[in-house]
Structures are given as C-alpha cells and as structure tokens.
Enzyme design. Structure first.
Site, PDB file in Angstrom:
ATOM      1  CD1 TRP A   1       8.085  52.018  51.806  1.00 45.82           C
ATOM      2  CD2 TRP A   1       8.145  54.197  52.297  1.00 45.82           C
ATOM      3  NE1 TRP A   1       7.898  52.722  50.633  1.00 45.82           N
ATOM      4  CE2 TRP A   1       7.927  54.054  50.907  1.00 45.82           C
ATOM      5  CE3 TRP A   1       8.234  55.487  52.829  1.00 45.82           C
ATOM      6  CZ2 TRP A   1       7.790  55.151  50.052  1.00 45.82           C
ATOM      7  CZ3 TRP A   1       8.097  56.575  51.986  1.00 45.82           C
ATOM      8  CH2 TRP A   1       7.879  56.401  50.614  1.00 45.82           C
ATOM      9  CE  LYS A  27       2.383  53.092  48.011  1.00 43.86           C
ATOM     10  NZ  LYS A  27       3.105  53.752  49.089  1.00 43.86           N
ATOM     11  CG  ASP A  30       3.621  53.101  56.802  1.00 44.39           C
ATOM     12  OD1 ASP A  30       2.534  53.073  56.180  1.00 44.39           O
ATOM     13  OD2 ASP A  30       4.673  53.586  56.330  1.00 44.39           O
TER      14      ASP A  30
HETATM   15  C1  PLP Z   1       3.973  54.557  49.679  1.00 42.58           C
HETATM   16  C2  PLP Z   1       4.358  54.408  51.103  1.00 42.58           C
HETATM   17  C3  PLP Z   1       4.601  55.523  51.926  1.00 42.58           C
HETATM   18  C4  PLP Z   1       4.595  56.945  51.413  1.00 42.58           C
HETATM   19  O1  PLP Z   1       3.343  57.410  51.132  1.00 42.58           O
HETATM   20  P1  PLP Z   1       3.117  58.930  50.681  1.00 42.58           P
HETATM   21  O2  PLP Z   1       1.660  58.996  50.506  1.00 42.58           O
HETATM   22  O3  PLP Z   1       3.888  59.131  49.407  1.00 42.58           O
HETATM   23  O4  PLP Z   1       3.612  59.809  51.759  1.00 42.58           O
HETATM   24  C5  PLP Z   1       4.912  55.290  53.250  1.00 42.58           C
HETATM   25  N1  PLP Z   1       4.962  54.041  53.750  1.00 42.58           N
HETATM   26  C6  PLP Z   1       4.749  52.955  52.982  1.00 42.58           C
HETATM   27  C7  PLP Z   1       4.822  51.591  53.590  1.00 42.58           C
HETATM   28  C8  PLP Z   1       4.436  53.106  51.638  1.00 42.58           C
HETATM   29  O5  PLP Z   1       4.205  52.025  50.873  1.00 42.58           O
END
Ligand code: PLP
Length: 360
Positions: free
Chosen positions: A102, A196, A172
């Site tokens: 990511w 999540k 993030d």
């Molecule tokens: C799931 C995830 C993303 C992507 O999220 P989207 O909503 O599909 O754009 C980005 N960063 C992390 C750490 C993630 O777990």
C-alpha cells in the site's frame, strides 16, 4: 443460516448489532416512512446524522479542534492523488516510507504530482521488518512524510509513530484506524478507507490539520479540495449518505463497547492468541519480525502449499470465510478488525489445530 466468521481483509466484517439496526430501520427510518437513503442530504435530519458521526469520531479519537474531519469518496486510493494535490503548495518534494504494497501504491500515484523521495524501504528484508528510523533519509524540504501504519497485505504494523519535526506527518490508517488509541496531534493528516474498521466501501474519512489548508495545487478539483470540502461540511455535492449513516452507527457501537481503549485490549488479545498458536506450531508460519507484527492482518503459510486449497475449502465448510492470502503474498491471511469477536479467533485456532493433526 447463522452468521459466519468472516476474516475478509476488506470489505470486512461489520458489527452484527449495526447490521441488525440498519435492517430494522431500513423501511422506516425515525418513524418517517422512508429509508435514510431516500432523504435529502440537505434535510435537517440527515445533517444531524453527519454531525453526530463527526462528533462521535471526534470523541472516540479525541480529535483536537484545530483538525477538520471530512467524509469523502473514492476510497483511500483517491487520496493517494488528493494528498499531494492538497499539500504540495509551492514545494516540489515529498517523503514516502516503503513498507509494503500500500505504501508503494501511494508513492507511485504521488509521483505524478512532484518528486517522491523514498526515505527507507523494507524491500531488502522482503517486507518483513520496518527499517529503524535512524536509517531514514529524511528531506527537511519535503511537503510532508507519508507512511502506512499498518500494511494490510504484508501484515506489518508500526508499533511507534515517526517523528518528523516540522514536516507534516501523513498516515494511511485504512486498516488500523480505531483499533487502538493514537495521539492525533502528532499527525498533519490521517486518512482511512472505510471498509475495514469503519463501514461500507467507497467512503473515506480524512482528519486534517486546518493549518495545512491553502496549499492546494491550482489543478485540484473542488471535490478533492480539503478546504472547500471542509467549508461545506463534507457536502459540497451529494455525499454517500447511506455509507455515512452506517459509519455513524459503527461509531456509536464502538462507544458502547468502551471505545478505542477497549478495542486495543481486545485486538491485542486476539492477535497474540493467533500468533502464539502459529509460533508453537511447526506446520504454520508467519514471516513478519515480532517487532512489527500486525494486530489487524495476520498472514500465515502452511508447511506444504499443496494443502492450501483443502485448508480453505474445509475452513469454509466450518463457516470460517475469506482466509485466502493476497495473491502477491500467497498463503493465508486472517484479518482481525474491531468487528471480529474473540470467539472467531478461538474457532479459527480450533480449526487450524484440527487441520494440522489430520494433514500435518
Ligand atoms: C484497503 C486499503 C487501501 C485501499 O482502499 P480503497 O478504498 O480500495 O481505495 C489503501 N490503503 C490501505 C492501507 C488499505 O488497507
């Protein structure tokens, strides 16, 4: 059919009580004879939904007043571009830490808008260990430093917060927000895709220090401009109203559970149980250094990958769903977000024990 234990990495398990409430309110919300997704986002009753969701999140995370809370769309991935567009200002350079899939995606997208400096990379050890901060090559001229506190795919999590001095810290937190207490004042910007630990996919939550406003590039679309979205209380256009409503219910559920501190205790217990089981077994293995093992996403492999398929089929027959690892890593992955009860982990361990005895 009873509810299965769902270990999906995302979209992930929702608290059962939240789903039941949404179901109960679906046809007739607040005695109005309509569902929440059928009312104007400008109506006072829906504005209250947004305001309560924001306030509950502020309470849960103790967000200081000098931070704006925004509900936006496009998931965390849209933020990979939105962040440099809003924070670069007159600067040309950005710092990124490479700890897994990511953070790489975030830095690749940012490179479209300026110069990305990778201050450190976990590549040398195959993304199983976070490089010590003493080794990071920080650029004091950077507009910000971006990192990924929990790498959802690699199962690597920071147990500490980087110190970047004057350079704003951007995180993030898609797969770790609300999983344990943090000090928001250490960050310039926090963002998290909802699917999540918050709610349905598509929604993304941003917590941004208002002093960072005013640095947007002229090309930044209004809908991606933090300052403009903040001015309009996240309703510059029609927001994903049903997703915000559900996120609001999750925040209320979290408060009822005892908030983020209660989640921390539960999440630590769940993760330690599973890691302990994996470590004492000679059949299962987790590749991540103990100093940075994720509480949220636990990848593991079987001694013989020819058994992977059977493991997954039989798990599913036992109502243990979505344990297949990410295609880039292989093996298995159990995601243990806030909504996963401890009984789910107990059931998983029982199943793993039984499988090892039969097939190991
Ligand atoms: C799931 C995830 C993303 C992507 O999220 P989207 O909503 O599909 O754009 C980005 N960063 C992390 C750490 C993630 O777990």
């Amino acid at each position: 059919m009873s509810r299965a234990f769902n270990f999906c990495s995302g979209p992930a398990s929702m608290p059962e009580a939240v789903l039941a409430q949404a179901q109960q309110e679906l046809l007739d919300w607040q005695g109005r004879g309509v569902s929440v997704m059928e009312v104007s986002h400008r109506s006072p009753e829906f504005v209250t939904v947004v305001e309560e969701a924001e306030q509950d999140l502020r309470d849960l995370m103790a967000i200081p007043d000098e931070y704006a809370v925004l509900f936006m769309q496009g998931g965390a991935t849209a933020q990979f571009a939105t962040i440099p567009m809003n924070l670069l200002g007159s600067k040309q350079q950005m710092d990124y830490v490479d700890t897994g899939v990511w953070s790489q995606k975030a830095s690749k997208e940012a490179a479209r808008y300026g110069e990305v400096n990778i201050v450190a990379s976990a590549k040398e050890n195959n993304y199983s260990k976070i490089p010590e901060m003493a080794e990071w090559r920080l650029n004091p001229q950077a507009a910000y430093l971006h990192y990924t506190p929990n790498e959802t795919i690699n199962g690597v999590e920071f147990a500490w917060v980087p110190e970047t001095g004057e350079v704003p810290l951007v995180a993030d937190m898609s797969s770790s927000i609300l999983s344990r207490p943090i000090d928001v004042s250490q960050f310039g910007l926090i963002y998290a895709g909802a699917q999540k630990n918050i709610g349905p996919a598509g929604l993304v939550v941003i917590i941004v220090k208002k002093s960072l406003f005013g640095n947007a590039l002229p090309i930044t679309p209004s809908i991606m401009n933090y300052e403009q979205v903040a001015k309009q209380q996240s309703m510059l256009n029609t927001p994903p109203s049903f997703a915000i409503y559900l996120a609001g219910l999750v925040f209320k559920w979290l408060k009822q559970q005892g908030g983020v501190a209660a989640m921390e205790a539960l999440n630590q217990r769940k993760a330690e149980k599973l890691y302990q089981f994996i470590d004492q077994s000679s059949f299962y293995q987790n590749p991540v250094d103990v100093s940075c093992r994720s509480w949220m996403n636990i990848p593991f492999t079987l001694a013989d990958d020819k058994l992977d398929k059977q493991f997954l089929v039989e798990a599913e027959a036992n109502q243990l769903l979505n344990l297949k690892g990410h295609r880039l890593v292989g093996g298995m992955r159990a995601s243990l977000y806030n909504a996963i009860p401890e009984q789910a982990v107990d059931a998983l361990i029982e199943y793993m024990k039984d499988f090892e005895q039969r097939c190991g």
